[in-house]
Motif scaffolding. Structure first.
Motif, PDB file in Angstrom:
ATOM      1  N   ARG A 184      -7.556  15.296   5.512  1.00 67.85           N
ATOM      2  CA  ARG A 184      -6.623  15.146   6.629  1.00 67.85           C
ATOM      3  C   ARG A 184      -6.650  13.709   7.168  1.00 67.85           C
ATOM      4  NH1 ARG A 184      -4.460  19.338   8.810  1.00 67.85           N
ATOM      5  NH2 ARG A 184      -6.222  20.703   8.252  1.00 67.85           N
ATOM      6  N   LEU A 185      -5.470  13.231   7.567  1.00 69.79           N
ATOM      7  CA  LEU A 185      -5.343  11.894   8.131  1.00 69.79           C
ATOM      8  C   LEU A 185      -5.704  11.935   9.614  1.00 69.79           C
ATOM      9  CD1 LEU A 185      -4.446   8.974   7.405  1.00 69.79           C
ATOM     10  CD2 LEU A 185      -2.157   9.604   8.228  1.00 69.79           C
ATOM     11  N   MET A 242       0.840  -1.196   0.000  1.00 70.54           N
ATOM     12  CA  MET A 242       0.000   0.000   0.000  1.00 70.54           C
ATOM     13  C   MET A 242       0.877   1.249   0.000  1.00 70.54           C
ATOM     14  SD  MET A 242      -2.860   1.205   2.788  1.00 70.54           S
ATOM     15  CE  MET A 242      -3.812  -0.288   2.529  1.00 70.54           C
ATOM     16  N   ILE A 243       0.500   2.237  -0.790  1.00 72.70           N
ATOM     17  CA  ILE A 243       1.238   3.487  -0.872  1.00 72.70           C
ATOM     18  C   ILE A 243       1.058   4.259   0.439  1.00 72.70           C
ATOM     19  CG2 ILE A 243       1.354   5.696  -2.095  1.00 72.70           C
ATOM     20  CD1 ILE A 243       0.500   4.186  -4.610  1.00 72.70           C
ATOM     21  N   SER A 244       2.131   4.922   0.901  1.00 72.60           N
ATOM     22  CA  SER A 244       2.064   5.678   2.149  1.00 72.60           C
ATOM     23  C   SER A 244       1.060   6.822   2.026  1.00 72.60           C
ATOM     24  CB  SER A 244       3.439   6.234   2.508  1.00 72.60           C
ATOM     25  OG  SER A 244       3.883   7.141   1.517  1.00 72.60           O
ATOM     26  N   SER A 245       0.494   7.208   3.167  1.00 71.69           N
ATOM     27  CA  SER A 245      -0.576   8.194   3.197  1.00 71.69           C
ATOM     28  C   SER A 245      -0.079   9.497   3.798  1.00 71.69           C
ATOM     29  CB  SER A 245      -1.751   7.662   4.020  1.00 71.69           C
ATOM     30  OG  SER A 245      -2.184   6.418   3.533  1.00 71.69           O
ATOM     31  N   PRO A 246       0.022  10.584   3.008  1.00 70.95           N
ATOM     32  CA  PRO A 246       0.382  11.885   3.576  1.00 70.95           C
ATOM     33  C   PRO A 246      -0.603  12.309   4.660  1.00 70.95           C
ATOM     34  CG  PRO A 246       0.398  11.937   1.167  1.00 70.95           C
ATOM     35  CD  PRO A 246      -0.232  10.644   1.563  1.00 70.95           C
ATOM     36  N   HIS A 247      -0.163  13.162   5.558  1.00 68.90           N
ATOM     37  CA  HIS A 247      -1.023  13.603   6.643  1.00 68.90           C
ATOM     38  C   HIS A 247      -2.108  14.565   6.178  1.00 68.90           C
ATOM     39  CE1 HIS A 247       1.813  12.460  10.213  1.00 68.90           C
ATOM     40  NE2 HIS A 247       1.615  11.483   9.370  1.00 68.90           N
ATOM     41  N   GLU A 248      -1.893  15.259   5.081  1.00 67.80           N
ATOM     42  CA  GLU A 248      -2.949  16.097   4.523  1.00 67.80           C
ATOM     43  C   GLU A 248      -2.747  16.289   3.036  1.00 67.80           C
ATOM     44  OE1 GLU A 248      -1.980  20.692   5.238  1.00 67.80           O
ATOM     45  OE2 GLU A 248      -2.264  19.611   7.127  1.00 67.80           O
ATOM     46  N   ILE A 249      -3.861  16.442   2.337  1.00 69.92           N
ATOM     47  CA  ILE A 249      -3.856  16.657   0.883  1.00 69.92           C
ATOM     48  C   ILE A 249      -4.793  17.825   0.606  1.00 69.92           C
ATOM     49  CG2 ILE A 249      -4.226  15.623  -1.387  1.00 69.92           C
ATOM     50  CD1 ILE A 249      -4.151  12.862   0.057  1.00 69.92           C
ATOM     51  N   PHE A 250      -4.304  18.813  -0.131  1.00 70.03           N
ATOM     52  CA  PHE A 250      -5.103  19.996  -0.467  1.00 70.03           C
ATOM     53  C   PHE A 250      -5.679  19.819  -1.867  1.00 70.03           C
ATOM     54  CE2 PHE A 250      -5.422  24.453  -2.031  1.00 70.03           C
ATOM     55  CZ  PHE A 250      -6.390  24.898  -1.130  1.00 70.03           C
ATOM     56  N   THR A 251      -6.971  20.096  -2.015  1.00 74.73           N
ATOM     57  CA  THR A 251      -7.649  19.832  -3.291  1.00 74.73           C
ATOM     58  C   THR A 251      -7.494  20.937  -4.318  1.00 74.73           C
ATOM     59  OG1 THR A 251      -9.711  20.876  -2.564  1.00 74.73           O
ATOM     60  CG2 THR A 251      -9.423  18.514  -2.102  1.00 74.73           C
ATOM     61  N   GLY A 252      -7.075  22.139  -3.886  1.00 78.15           N
ATOM     62  CA  GLY A 252      -7.174  23.292  -4.772  1.00 78.15           C
ATOM     63  C   GLY A 252      -8.556  23.922  -4.657  1.00 78.15           C
ATOM     64  N   TYR A 253      -8.774  24.981  -5.440  1.00 75.78           N
ATOM     65  CA  TYR A 253     -10.002  25.775  -5.340  1.00 75.78           C
ATOM     66  C   TYR A 253     -10.942  25.430  -6.501  1.00 75.78           C
ATOM     67  CZ  TYR A 253      -7.102  28.431  -2.118  1.00 75.78           C
ATOM     68  OH  TYR A 253      -6.287  28.794  -1.070  1.00 75.78           O
ATOM     69  N   TRP A 254     -12.255  25.229  -6.173  1.00 75.38           N
ATOM     70  CA  TRP A 254     -13.181  24.705  -7.163  1.00 75.38           C
ATOM     71  C   TRP A 254     -14.533  25.409  -7.125  1.00 75.38           C
ATOM     72  CZ3 TRP A 254     -11.089  22.021 -10.896  1.00 75.38           C
ATOM     73  CH2 TRP A 254      -9.844  21.436 -10.654  1.00 75.38           C
ATOM     74  N   GLY A 255     -14.500  26.728  -7.214  1.00 81.44           N
ATOM     75  CA  GLY A 255     -15.722  27.482  -7.446  1.00 81.44           C
ATOM     76  C   GLY A 255     -16.673  27.519  -6.270  1.00 81.44           C
ATOM     77  N   ASN A 256     -17.976  27.539  -6.587  1.00 82.09           N
ATOM     78  CA  ASN A 256     -19.004  27.780  -5.578  1.00 82.09           C
ATOM     79  C   ASN A 256     -19.527  26.514  -4.902  1.00 82.09           C
ATOM     80  OD1 ASN A 256     -19.088  30.603  -5.929  1.00 82.09           O
ATOM     81  ND2 ASN A 256     -20.410  30.392  -7.729  1.00 82.09           N
ATOM     82  N   ASN A 257     -19.209  25.354  -5.452  1.00 86.42           N
ATOM     83  CA  ASN A 257     -19.766  24.117  -4.904  1.00 86.42           C
ATOM     84  C   ASN A 257     -18.778  23.456  -3.964  1.00 86.42           C
ATOM     85  OD1 ASN A 257     -22.303  24.105  -6.338  1.00 86.42           O
ATOM     86  ND2 ASN A 257     -21.130  23.682  -8.186  1.00 86.42           N
ATOM     87  N   HIS A 258     -19.278  22.951  -2.831  1.00 82.37           N
ATOM     88  CA  HIS A 258     -18.366  22.425  -1.819  1.00 82.37           C
ATOM     89  C   HIS A 258     -18.045  20.947  -2.047  1.00 82.37           C
ATOM     90  CE1 HIS A 258     -21.250  19.995   0.512  1.00 82.37           C
ATOM     91  NE2 HIS A 258     -22.118  20.977   0.391  1.00 82.37           N
ATOM     92  N   CYS A 259     -17.045  20.476  -1.350  1.00 87.30           N
ATOM     93  CA  CYS A 259     -16.635  19.077  -1.398  1.00 87.30           C
ATOM     94  C   CYS A 259     -17.788  18.193  -0.896  1.00 87.30           C
ATOM     95  CB  CYS A 259     -15.391  18.876  -0.537  1.00 87.30           C
ATOM     96  SG  CYS A 259     -14.793  17.176  -0.449  1.00 87.30           S
ATOM     97  N   GLN A 260     -18.074  17.133  -1.673  1.00 82.61           N
ATOM     98  CA  GLN A 260     -19.195  16.255  -1.346  1.00 82.61           C
ATOM     99  C   GLN A 260     -18.765  14.855  -0.910  1.00 82.61           C
ATOM    100  OE1 GLN A 260     -22.406  17.134  -1.434  1.00 82.61           O
ATOM    101  NE2 GLN A 260     -22.309  19.098  -2.469  1.00 82.61           N
TER     102      GLN A 260
END
Length: 354
Positions: A338-339, A1-19
Motif C-alpha cells: 500500500r502507498l 519515474m513510473i507512476s505508483s498505484p495506491h495498492e498492489i496485491f501479491t496473490g496467494y503464496w502458501g504458508n510463508n508470509h511476506c518478508q
C-alpha cells in the motif's frame, strides 16, 4: 519515474508470509520475498515470474539500481526458524548454519517456477562474520549465553550511504537478528554490518548448492555498527535507506523488556557519523550510530508505534513509501503493498494515500 498505484496485491503464496519488498522505479517492477521464493510483479500486480526452491529463510531484500540486481538476506539454520521453514516445505534434511547474501539477476526472471539452484538466476555470498558471532558464546556472571550480542542470524538489509556523509558511495548494510530474551543483559543493541559489494557477483558469488554449502565471501565486514533500541524479537526485520534525507528506517517486532518503550520502528539519523564508544554492558569498543528524535521518546530512545513495515517497506520519492500489509486466509498468505505518506505526527507517522 513510473507512476505508483495506491495498492498492489501479491496473490496467494502458501504458508510463508511476506518478508520484504523492493521496487524498480525506473522499469516498473515490484520484487517480493515470501520466505522461500522471490516474486517479480509489475506495478499492476501481474506476475512476471518467481524463483523457488530455497530451503532457507529469505528475508529483507534490496535493489541495487547500478547492477539491476536484488540482494537479500538468506539464512540456513537449525533453530526454530529453520525447522519451521523445513516443516512447511516437507523437507527433513538439516543444513549447517550458513548465512548468505543472495543476489538475484532479476532481468533473467521471466517465468514462474525458476530454480534458485539450476537456472543461473541467483548467486550467493557467504557472510562468514555472522557465523562467527552466531557460533560464539558469552559468559556473564558465571552463566554462558549462546550467540555474541544475541546475534541469531540476519534479516534487514539495504543499500545506502554511510551515516554522517563519510563518502558518496553506497554500501550494503546487513542487520543481524536478535532473539527475544528479557533476562539477558547484553542484547539491547541492533548490530549492522557494512559491506562493499563491488564485483561480488563475479568474485565471491557462487551458485547455491543446498547439499554442499559454500563459504565464499568476506571474512569480515568493513565495519559493524551498533544501534541502541532495547532488545527486540528477531532484530531488524526490514531496513531501508531514504536517499533524500540520508536516514535509515528500521522496523522490528516489538521487544518485551519492560524498561524500554518497545517501538515498532526506529530511524537512524543519517546526518550523524558513528561514534567510538564502549558497549553499555560488555565494555567492548564499538561504533554506535544515532537514533533520530522523531518526536516521541522514552528513556532516551526515540521511535514510532506503527503496525506495518516489518513485512516490507520501500521509500519512493519525497514523503511517499510503499509498505507491505500481510494477511492470510484459506487461500494462503498474501500481502497488499500500500502507498503511504509520511507525516509530521509522531502518533500517526504514516497515512494511506487516498
Amino acid at each position: 519515474m513510473i507512476s505508483s498505484p495506491h495498492e498492489i496485491f501479491t496473490g496467494y503464496w502458501g504458508n510463508n508470509h511476506c518478508q520484504g519488498i523492493a521496487v524498480d522505479k525506473k522499469q516498473g517492477y515490484l520484487y517480493v520475498s515470501f520466505t522461500t521464493l522471490l516474486l517479480k510483479l509489475d506495478l499492476q500486480g501481474n506476475l512476471i515470474g518467481f524463483v523457488d526452491g530455497l530451503v532457507g529463510h529469505l528475508g529483507c531484500i534490496a535493489l541495487n539500481e547500478n547492477y539491476v540486481k536484488v540482494y537479500g538476506s538468506l539464512e540456513f539454520k537449525n533453530d526454530i526458524i529453520g525447522r519451521s521453514v523445513r516443516k512447511n516445505l516437507g523437507v527433513e534434511h538439516e543444513h549447517p548454519n550458513v548465512f548468505y547474501t543472495a543476489i538475484f539477476d532479476v532481468d533473467k526472471i521471466d517465468r514462474p517456477g525458476m530454480s534458485a539452484e539450476q537456472d543461473d538466476v541467483m548467486r550467493t555470498v557467504c557472510l562468514q562474520d555472522v557465523a562467527t558471532l552466531y557460533n560464539d558464546t558469552v559468559t556473564i556472571d558465571g552463566k554462558q549465553y549462546e550467540h555474541r550480542y544475541g546475534v541469531t542470524g540476519i534479516d534487514g538489509c539495504s543499500f545506502g550511504k554511510l551515516p554522517g556523509g563519510q563518502d558518496e558511495k553506497e554500501y550494503l548494510l546487513v542487520c543481524s537478528g536478535c532473539a527475544s530474551d528479557v533476562d539477558r543483559p547484553d542484547n539491547d543493541y541492533q548490530t549492522i554490518a557494512v559491506y562493499d559489494t563491488t564485483d561480488w557477483w563475479d568474485t565471491y558469488g557462487k551458485p547455491l548448492d543446498q547439499h554442499a554449502m559454500h563459504q565464499s565471501g568476506p571474512e569480515t565486514p568493513l565495519s559493524r555498527y551498533f544501534l541502541y533500541t532495547g532488545n527486540t524479537r528477531w532484530g531488524i526485520q526490514n531496513f531501508v535507506f531514504h536517499p533524500e534525507t540520508g536516514d535509515y528506517y528500521a522496523t522490528v517486532y516489538r521487544g518485551l523488556k519492560p524498561q524500554f518503550p518497545n517501538y515498532d520502528m526506529f530511524v537512524i539519523d543519517g546526518a550523524v557519523p558513528p561514534k567510538n564508544t564502549l558497549h553499555y554492558f560488555l565494555q567492548e569498543p564499538i561504533l554506535e550510530v544515532s537514533l533520530k528524535n522523531v518526536g516521541q521518546e522514552q528513556n532516551g530512545i526515540s521511535g514510532y508505534y506503527f503496525p506495518y513495515g516489518a513485512m516490507g517497506m520501500e521509500p519512493l520519492s519525497g514523503d511517499l513509501f510503499y509498505i507491505a500489509e500481510g494477511g492470510k486466509n484459506d487461500n494462503g498468505n498474501f500481502a497488499t503493498i500500500r502507498l503511504y505518506r509520511k507525516t509530521n505526527d509522531p502518533a500517526a507517522p504514516f497515512v494511506p494515500v487516498e
